[in-house]
Design a protein around this motif. Structure first.
Motif, short mmCIF file in Angstrom:
data_model
loop_
_atom_site.label_atom_id
_atom_site.label_comp_id
_atom_site.label_asym_id
_atom_site.label_seq_id
_atom_site.Cartn_x
_atom_site.Cartn_y
_atom_site.Cartn_z
N LEU A 114 4.33 22.71 41.75
CA LEU A 114 3.36 23.52 42.49
C LEU A 114 2.48 24.38 41.58
O LEU A 114 1.33 24.69 41.93
CB LEU A 114 4.06 24.41 43.51
CG LEU A 114 4.59 23.72 44.77
CD1 LEU A 114 5.27 24.74 45.68
CD2 LEU A 114 3.48 22.99 45.52
N TYR A 148 -5.62 22.80 43.21
CA TYR A 148 -5.91 22.46 44.60
C TYR A 148 -5.58 23.57 45.60
O TYR A 148 -5.65 23.34 46.81
CB TYR A 148 -5.17 21.18 44.99
CG TYR A 148 -5.67 19.96 44.26
CD1 TYR A 148 -6.91 19.42 44.55
CD2 TYR A 148 -4.89 19.35 43.27
CE1 TYR A 148 -7.37 18.28 43.89
CE2 TYR A 148 -5.34 18.23 42.59
CZ TYR A 148 -6.59 17.70 42.91
OH TYR A 148 -7.03 16.59 42.25
N LYS A 149 -5.22 24.74 45.11
CA LYS A 149 -4.95 25.91 45.97
C LYS A 149 -3.85 25.60 46.98
O LYS A 149 -2.77 25.22 46.62
CB LYS A 149 -6.25 26.37 46.63
CG LYS A 149 -7.41 26.58 45.67
CD LYS A 149 -7.07 27.54 44.56
CE LYS A 149 -8.25 27.70 43.60
NZ LYS A 149 -7.88 28.52 42.42
N ASP A 150 -4.17 25.76 48.29
CA ASP A 150 -3.13 25.60 49.30
C ASP A 150 -3.15 24.23 49.97
O ASP A 150 -2.61 24.04 51.05
CB ASP A 150 -3.29 26.68 50.38
CG ASP A 150 -4.63 26.61 51.10
OD1 ASP A 150 -5.51 25.84 50.65
OD2 ASP A 150 -4.81 27.34 52.09
N PRO A 169 1.12 19.68 49.66
CA PRO A 169 1.70 19.13 48.44
C PRO A 169 2.62 17.93 48.62
O PRO A 169 3.10 17.37 47.63
CB PRO A 169 2.52 20.32 47.91
CG PRO A 169 3.03 20.97 49.17
CD PRO A 169 1.91 20.81 50.19
N TRP A 177 -0.33 22.20 40.52
CA TRP A 177 -0.97 21.70 41.74
C TRP A 177 -1.81 22.79 42.39
O TRP A 177 -2.98 22.58 42.73
CB TRP A 177 0.09 21.19 42.71
CG TRP A 177 -0.46 20.75 44.03
CD1 TRP A 177 -0.35 21.40 45.22
CD2 TRP A 177 -1.22 19.56 44.30
NE1 TRP A 177 -0.98 20.69 46.22
CE2 TRP A 177 -1.53 19.56 45.69
CE3 TRP A 177 -1.66 18.50 43.51
CZ2 TRP A 177 -2.26 18.54 46.28
CZ3 TRP A 177 -2.39 17.47 44.12
CH2 TRP A 177 -2.68 17.50 45.48
N ARG A 178 -1.23 23.97 42.57
CA ARG A 178 -1.96 25.06 43.21
C ARG A 178 -3.09 25.59 42.32
O ARG A 178 -4.11 26.06 42.83
CB ARG A 178 -1.00 26.17 43.59
CG ARG A 178 -0.12 25.80 44.79
CD ARG A 178 0.89 26.89 45.12
NE ARG A 178 1.59 26.61 46.37
CZ ARG A 178 2.63 27.30 46.82
NH1 ARG A 178 3.11 28.33 46.11
NH2 ARG A 178 3.22 26.99 47.97
#
Length: 381
Positions: free
Chosen positions: A295, A302-304, A307, A298-299
């Motif tokens: 995460l 791509y933020k929220d 996932p 990933w975050r």
């Protein structure tokens, strides 16, 4: 064939993942191929899978790559169609010279290409169920739990938390959906439930009211909806428009698909969730730690964004990397053997127990039932 090609970040630092590599060999890219439904009914899922694979490859390349080589991802859009998947696989094997596949969730496409991939002795780590023939399964591994786990999660909720005893099954024609349907038909009675209607739909159907009404007339007060894409919202709208006293419980999917469905059905809508989709509600564990590793990058990118499917793409790449380290080789047969020995490998979805007799990997049900209330995802206890 539309082609998307992405070469993840440059190799950083001088330290390679494995010792003993010559400078010349370290310059050669290690190619991972992907057949994915970037368009068509599986697009939401397979785009997320691709993006998760990309994030994982970027993380690996920042640490030196695989087998001392930077990693290159070659992606072919199969348009969610089996015949296009065969063309995609053939091209990547013959022209792109990929060494391993991390392909998406179009089961029918992976099935259709499996004989070709087996002849080429190229391992596949998939976001779909496994091919059916033993000589093809030999080269295929999957990151998804058994289809029955999705079904059992929903059947258990209906049994323990509702008074409903008659249910309907609404499914698309994909192999994965048919595997779930078969599991529901086999196991419903074990949960004290009766399936009074089984209805199939096409992935591009714009109205499912006929199928839904038939199941309701037969006494069904819960629908097990199996399949991806916009038909989930279509089914929700039909239930609402027909003013039916029914709940709908759906398969794993991107949360972005579920939010408008929740707005339509409210507390009559439930869905199967993977651990990464409810990360903040998990207790501390090795599973949560692994999800956290994924995460973070990933975050950052791509933020929220949901996932789930991306996390499975991350798992696929990390399984491939771990197998290469164990085999001290990236050759197809050696990689296949090493993948088969990936036991107790912690992923973002669950713990993988690969073996000579099990290429499914996840053997204990990690899935949860969830709902969306006030815009917030909540696990149904």
């Amino acid at each position: 064939m539309y082609q998307f090609r992405w070469i993840s970040g440059l190799l950083l630092g001088g330290t390679v993942a494995l010792s003993g590599m010559s400078d010349a060999r370290a310059q050669d890219a290690y190619k991972i191929g992907m057949s994915a439904g970037l368009t068509g009914y599986a697009a939401t899922v397979d785009r997320a899978w691709r993006d998760g694979v990309e994030v994982a490859i970027a993380a690996l390349n920042a640490e030196g790559g695989i087998d001392g080589r930077k990693v290159e991802l070659v992606v072919e859009d199969n348009r969610s169609e089996p015949q296009d998947a065969v063309t995609a696989y053939r091209k990547m094997i013959s022209s792109d010279k990929v060494r391993v596949f991390a392909s998406g969730c179009v089961s029918a496409g992976n099935f259709a290409a499996a004989p070709l991939v087996a002849r080429a002795e190229t391992p596949m780590v998939l976001c779909s169920i496994l091919p059916q023939q033993p000589d093809q399964v030999k080269w295929a591994f999957t990151t998804i739990p058994p289809p029955r786990f999705e079904v059992e999660t929903r059947l258990e909720y209906i049994q323990k938390r509702t008074q409903i005893r008659k249910i309907g099954v609404l499914h698309d024609p994909s192999p994965y959906a048919n595997a779930q349907k078969a599991a529901a038909e086999k196991e419903a009675k074990d949960y004290g439930l009766e399936i009074v209607g089984v209805e199939q739909y096409k992935t591009d159907d714009a109205d499912l009211s006929v199928q839904i009404q038939k199941m309701y007339a037969a006494g069904a007060r819960a629908i097990i909806k199996i399949g991806l894409g916009g038909t989930t919202l279509t089914a929700a709208k039909n239930i609402k428009q027909l003013d039916l006293d029914m709940i709908m419980l759906t398969s794993l999917e991107d949360i972005a698909v579920f939010r408008p469905v929740a707005e339509v059905l409210g507390d009559k809508f439930f869905f199967v969730a993977s651990p990464s989709q409810v990360y903040d509600g998990l207790e501390d564990s090795p599973l949560k730690t692994e999800i956290g590793k994924f995460l973070k990058p990933w975050r950052a990118k791509y933020k929220d964004r949901d996932p789930n499917w991306a996390g499975r793409g991350w798992d696929a790449v990390m399984l491939i990397a771990a197998a290469a380290r164990k085999a001290k080789s990236v050759e197809g047969p050696n990689m296949r053997d090493a993948l088969e020995s990936m036991d107790n490998f912690q992923g973002t979805t669950g713990l993988y127990h690969m073996s000579a007799t099990n290429h499914q990997g996840i053997t204990e049900n990690p899935l949860l039932l969830a709902t969306i209330t006030g815009g917030q995802i909540k696990v149904v206890k």
